[in-house]
Design an enzyme around this catalytic site. Structure first.
Site, mmCIF file in Angstrom:
data_model
loop_
_atom_site.group_PDB
_atom_site.id
_atom_site.type_symbol
_atom_site.label_atom_id
_atom_site.label_comp_id
_atom_site.label_asym_id
_atom_site.label_seq_id
_atom_site.Cartn_x
_atom_site.Cartn_y
_atom_site.Cartn_z
ATOM 1 N N ASN A 100 14.955 7.226 80.023
ATOM 2 C CA ASN A 100 16.140 7.626 80.786
ATOM 3 C C ASN A 100 17.414 7.050 80.184
ATOM 4 O OD1 ASN A 100 14.277 8.833 82.361
ATOM 5 N ND2 ASN A 100 14.390 7.369 84.042
ATOM 6 N N ASP A 102 20.241 6.720 82.114
ATOM 7 C CA ASP A 102 21.135 6.526 83.266
ATOM 8 C C ASP A 102 21.419 5.066 83.608
ATOM 9 O OD1 ASP A 102 18.725 5.697 84.493
ATOM 10 O OD2 ASP A 102 18.390 7.657 85.412
ATOM 11 N N HIS A 117 15.928 6.422 74.347
ATOM 12 C CA HIS A 117 16.758 7.601 74.086
ATOM 13 C C HIS A 117 18.251 7.326 74.237
ATOM 14 C CE1 HIS A 117 13.071 10.407 75.015
ATOM 15 N NE2 HIS A 117 13.002 9.829 73.840
ATOM 16 N N ASN A 207 2.785 10.206 89.236
ATOM 17 C CA ASN A 207 3.473 11.488 89.083
ATOM 18 C C ASN A 207 2.959 12.435 90.171
ATOM 19 O OD1 ASN A 207 4.452 14.056 88.037
ATOM 20 N ND2 ASN A 207 4.671 13.035 86.050
HETATM 21 P P1 OAD Z 1 10.546 15.667 82.306
HETATM 22 O O1 OAD Z 1 11.531 16.475 83.051
HETATM 23 O O2 OAD Z 1 9.896 16.273 81.121
HETATM 24 O O3 OAD Z 1 9.384 15.218 83.291
HETATM 25 C C1 OAD Z 1 9.685 14.676 84.549
HETATM 26 C C2 OAD Z 1 8.380 14.320 85.251
HETATM 27 O O4 OAD Z 1 8.719 13.679 86.458
HETATM 28 C C3 OAD Z 1 7.519 15.533 85.598
HETATM 29 O O5 OAD Z 1 6.197 15.300 85.129
HETATM 30 C C4 OAD Z 1 7.547 15.585 87.134
HETATM 31 O O6 OAD Z 1 6.311 15.991 87.678
HETATM 32 C C5 OAD Z 1 7.836 14.152 87.470
HETATM 33 N N1 OAD Z 1 8.530 13.946 88.739
HETATM 34 C C6 OAD Z 1 9.396 14.767 89.390
HETATM 35 N N2 OAD Z 1 9.833 14.194 90.512
HETATM 36 C C7 OAD Z 1 9.257 12.970 90.587
HETATM 37 C C8 OAD Z 1 9.313 11.886 91.515
HETATM 38 N N3 OAD Z 1 10.074 11.935 92.597
HETATM 39 N N4 OAD Z 1 8.563 10.790 91.241
HETATM 40 C C9 OAD Z 1 7.793 10.719 90.148
HETATM 41 N N5 OAD Z 1 7.698 11.700 89.243
HETATM 42 C C10 OAD Z 1 8.420 12.815 89.454
HETATM 43 O O7 OAD Z 1 11.261 14.279 81.957
HETATM 44 P P2 OAD Z 1 10.847 13.209 80.848
HETATM 45 O O8 OAD Z 1 9.388 13.087 80.730
HETATM 46 O O9 OAD Z 1 11.642 11.988 81.136
HETATM 47 O O10 OAD Z 1 15.085 13.482 76.133
HETATM 48 O O11 OAD Z 1 11.429 13.895 79.550
HETATM 49 C C11 OAD Z 1 11.377 13.215 78.320
HETATM 50 C C12 OAD Z 1 12.600 13.504 77.532
HETATM 51 O O12 OAD Z 1 12.795 14.923 77.425
HETATM 52 C C13 OAD Z 1 13.908 13.028 78.146
HETATM 53 O O13 OAD Z 1 14.170 11.660 77.887
HETATM 54 C C14 OAD Z 1 14.921 13.901 77.501
HETATM 55 C C15 OAD Z 1 14.206 15.237 77.590
HETATM 56 O O14 OAD Z 1 14.556 16.178 76.646
HETATM 57 C C16 OAD Z 1 16.317 13.314 75.628
HETATM 58 O O15 OAD Z 1 17.317 13.569 76.247
HETATM 59 C C17 OAD Z 1 16.316 12.775 74.249
#
Ligand code: OAD
Length: 247
Positions: A100, A102, A117, A207
């Site tokens: 993240n 943020d 990142h 998740n």
């Molecule tokens: P994703 O959007 O790919 O995945 C978010 C995950 O959070 C999903 O598996 C959801 O099921 C889960 N989720 C949603 N709400 C939730 C909650 N309340 N509690 C727990 N889990 C929840 O996001 P990332 O895996 O962080 O890269 O994505 C990886 C990278 O892809 C990011 O850092 C970003 C993006 O492109 C860059 O900006 C370089």
């Protein structure tokens, strides 16, 4: 919810490693990327998260990051962030690796945070690497004249070397590895849980949805971050306090 075995592994661990993704901040009001209402469903990563997109239209890219900066300026850490900061104070070592941008983990009080990142609060010179506060909206580097850009990693770019080295070392040496709110689809971050498991760590996923990682996890907790992490840390603290010898 967390099994007794998971809580016991946490109590026995000398080094806990946590990998967070966008899902940990979802309940603070920060959008994820790949969920149906996520950022990549509405915006183009090629246009907004690549060097080619930036060079084609720096104004559009800057506006989008300014919008995201306003979002994170207006939100606060949630109980998953604060529970992780509490956990850090009660285990011998905790490495919190986050994808993240943020800074909510740091705001919640986590100290040993590895940002894979980058972050939205800084801009970086594309040429010399000079950093400025993103709120100042500096567009041209006063040191070398190159373009300033958000200090985040874009598609096709290398991760900060020190961060990925620290994260890999932590994954390979920890006893428990907890993945929270990540789709585990973006490499090299997504490699870390497999590395951890291959090196003997107990792997936990938190998740609400199944992911590619689910079959490899010792326990996959199918709840949102706030509910699952709060309960995990609360039960860990209860068990540890109950079983610790009297002073
Ligand atoms: P994703 O959007 O790919 O995945 C978010 C995950 O959070 C999903 O598996 C959801 O099921 C889960 N989720 C949603 N709400 C939730 C909650 N309340 N509690 C727990 N889990 C929840 O996001 P990332 O895996 O962080 O890269 O994505 C990886 C990278 O892809 C990011 O850092 C970003 C993006 O492109 C860059 O900006 C370089």
């Amino acid at each position: 919810m967390p099994s007794e075995t998971t809580i016991q592994h946490l109590c026995d661990a000398m080094h806990v490693c946590v990998l967070t993704g966008a899902g940990v901040s979802a309940e603070s009001g920060v959008a994820t990327f790949r969920d149906p209402d996520g950022l990549w469903a509405k915006f183009s990563p090629q246009e907004l998260a690549s060097m080619d997109g930036f060079l084609a239209n720096p104004e559009r890219v800057r506006d989008w990051y300014t919008y995201r900066l306003h979002v994170i300026d207006s939100v606060t850490p949630n109980r998953a962030h604060t529970a992780l900061a509490t956990l850090e104070q009660h285990v011998p070592k905790l490495t919190l690796i986050t994808q993240n941008v943020d800074r909510l983990h740091q705001q919640a009080g986590s100290r040993n945070v590895v940002e894979l990142h980058g972050n939205l609060l800084e801009n970086r010179c594309n040429g010399c690497g000079w950093l400025t506060d993103a709120h100042k909206h500096v567009e041209i580097c006063i040191r070398c004249g190159d373009l300033m850009r958000p200090n985040v990693v874009w598609f096709g770019e290398m991760l900060p070397v020190e961060a990925i080295e620290q994260a890999t070392e932590a994954a390979r040496t920890c006893d428990v590895f907890i993945c929270i709110g990540t789709s585990a689809e973006v490499y090299p971050a997504a490699q870390l849980p497999y590395d951890a498991r291959n090196h003997g760590a107990y792997l936990v996923e938190i998740n609400p949805n199944q992911t590619v990682l689910t079959p490899y996890a010792h326990q996959s907790i199918r709840h949102t971050a706030v509910k699952a992490v709060s309960e995990l840390v609360e039960r860990f603290l209860n068990k540890r306090n109950t079983h610790s010898p009297p002073r």
